[in-house]
Design an enzyme around this catalytic site. Structure first.
Site: not given
Ligand code: 5GP
Ligand code: ZN
Length: 119
Positions: A37, A106
């Site tokens: 996102i 992820h």
């Molecule tokens: P991490 O947990 O590896 O730091 O990153 C989580 C990622 O999920 C972030 O880059 C953030 O932008 C993305 N993200 C968070 N909420 C959402 C969402 O509701 N939809 C999508 N498509 N991505 C999301």
């Protein structure tokens, strides 16, 4: 590792289940891939197992094949997105120090520009 989100309150489980709309660009029986996102590169996709695993540290040995399937799916989509020529990055943030904010395992698939290594 203490997951901050339970499965029933997991944004990625809701995207996988269709409760929250997302442009899912790849899906098989084990893995989905959809755009981040908040993209930080021209291509920034999230490679997500359908099984809710809170973090890489919560992966069990029996999940090894699943993680391999995530990498294979990421490679397939990377090729389709034209990333093979110049390269791409596949990253897992695990836990607080790595900046993990969504507690459903992820991989970030990023490409489309030269990427710096920031740590
Ligand atoms: P991490 O947990 O590896 O730091 O990153 C989580 C990622 O999920 C972030 O880059 C953030 O932008 C993305 N993200 C968070 N909420 C959402 C969402 O509701 N939809 C999508 N498509 N991505 C999301
Ligand atoms: Zn989940």
């Amino acid at each position: 590792m203490t997951p901050e989100q339970s499965k029933s309150d997991c944004i990625f489980c809701k995207i996988i289940g269709g409760e929250i709309a997302s442009n899912i660009i790849y899906r098989d029986k084990d893995v989905v891939i959809f755009p981040d996102i908040n993209p930080v590169a021209p291509v920034h996709l999230l490679v997500v197992p359908i099984k809710h695993i809170a973090s890489l540290a919560d992966m069990e040995e029996s999940d090894a094949a699943l993680v391999g399937k995530m990498v294979a799916a990421a490679n397939k989509v990377a090729r389709e997105q034209g990333l093979f020529k110049n390269g791409y990055r596949l990253t897992v943030n695990c836990g607080a120090y790595a900046g993990q904010v969504v507690w459903h395992l992820h991989m970030h698939l990023m490409g489309g520009r030269p990427l710096k290594w920031e740590n």
